[in-house]
Design an enzyme around this catalytic site. Structure first.
Site, PDB file in Angstrom:
ATOM      1  N   TYR A  45       8.013  -1.713  -3.249  1.00 15.84           N
ATOM      2  CA  TYR A  45       7.779  -0.563  -2.366  1.00 15.84           C
ATOM      3  C   TYR A  45       9.002  -0.227  -1.525  1.00 15.84           C
ATOM      4  CZ  TYR A  45       6.981  -3.632   1.694  1.00 15.84           C
ATOM      5  OH  TYR A  45       7.127  -4.533   2.720  1.00 15.84           O
ATOM      6  N   GLU A  96      10.532   3.450  -1.718  1.00 15.07           N
ATOM      7  CA  GLU A  96      10.519   4.265  -0.505  1.00 15.07           C
ATOM      8  C   GLU A  96      11.913   4.766  -0.165  1.00 15.07           C
ATOM      9  OE1 GLU A  96       6.691   2.349   1.890  1.00 15.07           O
ATOM     10  OE2 GLU A  96       8.705   1.558   2.235  1.00 15.07           O
ATOM     11  N   GLU A  99     -11.480  15.822  -0.723  1.00 20.30           N
ATOM     12  CA  GLU A  99     -12.874  16.044  -1.104  1.00 20.30           C
ATOM     13  C   GLU A  99     -13.172  15.495  -2.497  1.00 20.30           C
ATOM     14  OE1 GLU A  99     -14.133  20.180  -2.160  1.00 20.30           O
ATOM     15  OE2 GLU A  99     -12.057  20.673  -1.624  1.00 20.30           O
ATOM     16  N   HIS A 139     -14.271  21.073   2.424  1.00 23.43           N
ATOM     17  CA  HIS A 139     -13.630  22.000   1.481  1.00 23.43           C
ATOM     18  C   HIS A 139     -12.884  23.087   2.250  1.00 23.43           C
ATOM     19  CE1 HIS A 139     -13.158  24.162  -2.285  1.00 23.43           C
ATOM     20  NE2 HIS A 139     -13.535  25.258  -1.648  1.00 23.43           N
ATOM     21  N   LYS A 151      12.013   3.323   9.173  1.00 20.44           N
ATOM     22  CA  LYS A 151      11.799   3.828   7.814  1.00 20.44           C
ATOM     23  C   LYS A 151      10.899   5.059   7.826  1.00 20.44           C
ATOM     24  CE  LYS A 151       8.449   2.278   5.559  1.00 20.44           C
ATOM     25  NZ  LYS A 151       7.507   1.311   4.955  1.00 20.44           N
ATOM     26  N   CYS A 181       9.443  -4.792  11.863  1.00 14.18           N
ATOM     27  CA  CYS A 181       8.747  -3.506  11.821  1.00 14.18           C
ATOM     28  C   CYS A 181       9.374  -2.478  12.750  1.00 14.18           C
ATOM     29  CB  CYS A 181       7.270  -3.700  12.169  1.00 14.18           C
ATOM     30  SG  CYS A 181       6.343  -2.155  12.128  1.00 14.18           S
ATOM     31  N   CYS A 188       9.263  -0.764   9.333  1.00 19.94           N
ATOM     32  CA  CYS A 188       8.304   0.350   9.259  1.00 19.94           C
ATOM     33  C   CYS A 188       8.648   1.549  10.134  1.00 19.94           C
ATOM     34  CB  CYS A 188       6.895  -0.119   9.634  1.00 19.94           C
ATOM     35  SG  CYS A 188       6.613  -1.863   9.738  1.00 19.94           S
TER      36      CYS A 188
END
Length: 482
Positions: free
Chosen positions: A178, A182, A470, A465, A51, A43, A48
């Site tokens: 993934y 990515e 939302e 909002h 990346k 990682c 991670c």
């Protein structure tokens, strides 16, 4: 029997370091830890963290055009891989130093060496040293795999991508998971001409069909040459005539010539030639294989001492991360359960609770939120529509729209918000978001889903909002049922 250590951890990644320092710091256990590479593991050093920094770097290019639509006078600049890469290396060095200091501060004895297991209580290091421990914890992580293809060694894997001396001009990414997606988005955003092959029918297998379909559409819209149902048949160094443009490049971007490939250091013979299952041929600066990962458990002596391994080398463990040898435990990617860094950390903490705090704690692998850092991102928790429909009658609430910020600037990009709801219990079984910042959104939505929130709980929540998110609380009527 007396032991040299109460606990010996093999592996200095996030899970192993957390388990080691908590066991030592919270309980006073005498702990040793061996790491053969850099502290921080996949990682922090080659996953991670670097990346995500590359994701950030790649996201700036479209901001210039969008800013112009908002009245700013701006010109696009050029990206310097050399400058970025230098800063990246400094940051990784800093983070590795943090991990080392955490271990030192907890009183963990570090060994910069490879460790193998000689028996249920003994580890042997590549330095020739040997130690006994009451408990041994395997936290060796995983490694990227190359396909069974002649000359596959000529291609890159994810561990290599952070160490390129310069960016290629053309790259072929093989894979549809993934990691492949990515890096396709990252490199495309940095100005690389990206072709992506995936042998299946659609990328991101295992994720929600509607969500992955939208991501594939957006990736293609952003200029990635995504070709599904396609794979490599042959791979080798390119001959001079192939580099000059005599390959059959139909369907693989512009024809190859001296201007359309960047001749960078890809071995003594330069760029790579590939032949594809669709009959085409092409030349790329690099071929990047993102075709799977496997646990790092080979040649550790595990099976010899009685530890049961799965077919892919995964250490088989029970709910408490204990192996078939009572004194040996395993956590993280070495067990191939849920291969995420926060999960490995949770497993390490549960191990310490169970073994050193007399509080048996099983690991909870249910309803784990996760994100895929494509452009746009995907955040997900719980069941996909397909999984839920196979399980019980459901309602699907889904909406896709152009978000305000980019729509104003004329972008055609869309986002998606989706809830999967049980007809019987009204619980939200799954939440899937495709949007900029989806990883941030799913962390918060994940709390509600983990708590067992119903659709009516979502409905009672007042919308913020104007925001994209939302829509999660304003979808009143089901889009469809199954």
């Amino acid at each position: 029997m007396s032991f040299d250590f109460d606990l010996f951890v093999i592996g200095g990644g996030s899970g192993g370091v957390r388990a080691a320092r908590v066991a030592a710091g919270d309980t006073g256990a005498k702990v040793g830890l061996a790491e053969m590479d850099r502290y921080g593991g996949t990682c922090v050093i080659r996953g991670c963290v670097p990346k995500k920094l590359m994701v950030f770097a790649s996201s700036y290019a479209p901001m210039v055009e969008e800013a112009r639509a908002y009245g700013w006078s701006m010109e696009a600049g050029t990206f310097s891989w050399e400058q970025f890469h230098g800063t990246l290396e400094q940051e990784l060095d800093r983070l590795e130093g943090v991990y080392r200091k955490l271990l030192d501060g907890s009183g963990v004895q570090k060994f910069d060496a490879r460790a193998v297991i000689k028996d249920a209580h003994t580890v042997e290091l590549s330095t020739g040293e040997s130690f006994t421990a009451k408990h041994i914890l395997i936290a060796t992580g995983g490694r990227p795999l190359r396909p069974e293809l002649t000359n596959a060694n000529l291609g890159l894997v994810s561990d290599d991508i952070f160490h390129l001396p310069e960016l290629p001009k053309k790259i072929l990414i093989v894979g549809g998971g993934y990691i492949a997606c990515e890096f396709a988005c990252i490199l495309n955003g940095l100005g690389v001409e990206v072709t992506q092959f995936y042998r299946g029918a659609q990328i991101l297998r295992g994720f929600d069909d509607e969500a992955r379909g939208l991501i594939a559409e957006q990736m293609q819209g952003n200029g990635i040459d995504l070709q599904v149902g396609t794979d490599i048949l042959e791979l080798r160094h390119a001959a001079e005539d192939e580099i000059a443009g005599k390959s059959k490049a139909a369907g693989l971007g512009a024809p190859m010539n001296e201007a359309s490939y960047g001749r960078i250091d890809n071995g003594p013979e330069g760029p790579l030639w590939v032949k594809c299952t669709n009959g085409t041929e092409a030349v790329f600066d690099h071929v990047f294989f993102a075709t799977g990962r496997a646990p790092n458990t080979a040649d550790m002596g595990l099976e010899e001492v009685g530890v049961t391994l799965g077919r892919n080398g995964a250490v088989q463990v029970d709910d408490y991360s204990q192996t078939s040898v009572p004194s040996i435990y395993a956590i993280g990617d070495a067990t191939d359960r849920v291969n995420l860094t926060p999960v490995a950390i949770r497993e390490g903490m549960a191990f310490v609770e169970t073994v050193f705090k007399a509080n048996p704690t099983p690991v909870d692998h249910d309803l784990i939120p996760s994100a895929v850092f494509t452009q746009p991102e995907m955040g997900t928790i719980g069941l996909t529509e397909e999984q839920a429909a196979d399980q019980e009658p459901i309602e699907v609430y889904s909406t896709s729209f152009r978000p305000m910020q980019s729509a104003f600037a004329g972008s055609t990009g869309r986002v998606m918000m989706k809830l999967i709801v049980s007809k019987e219990t009204r619980k939200v079984l799954g939440c899937h978001i495709v949007a900029p910042g989806a990883g941030e959104m799913i962390q918060l939505a994940g709390i509600a889903v983990k708590m067992g929130a119903t659709k009516e709980d979502f409905d009672r929540t007042v919308a913020v909002h104007p925001t994209m998110s939302e829509e999660i609380v304003t979808m009143k009527s089901p889009t469809r049922t199954a």
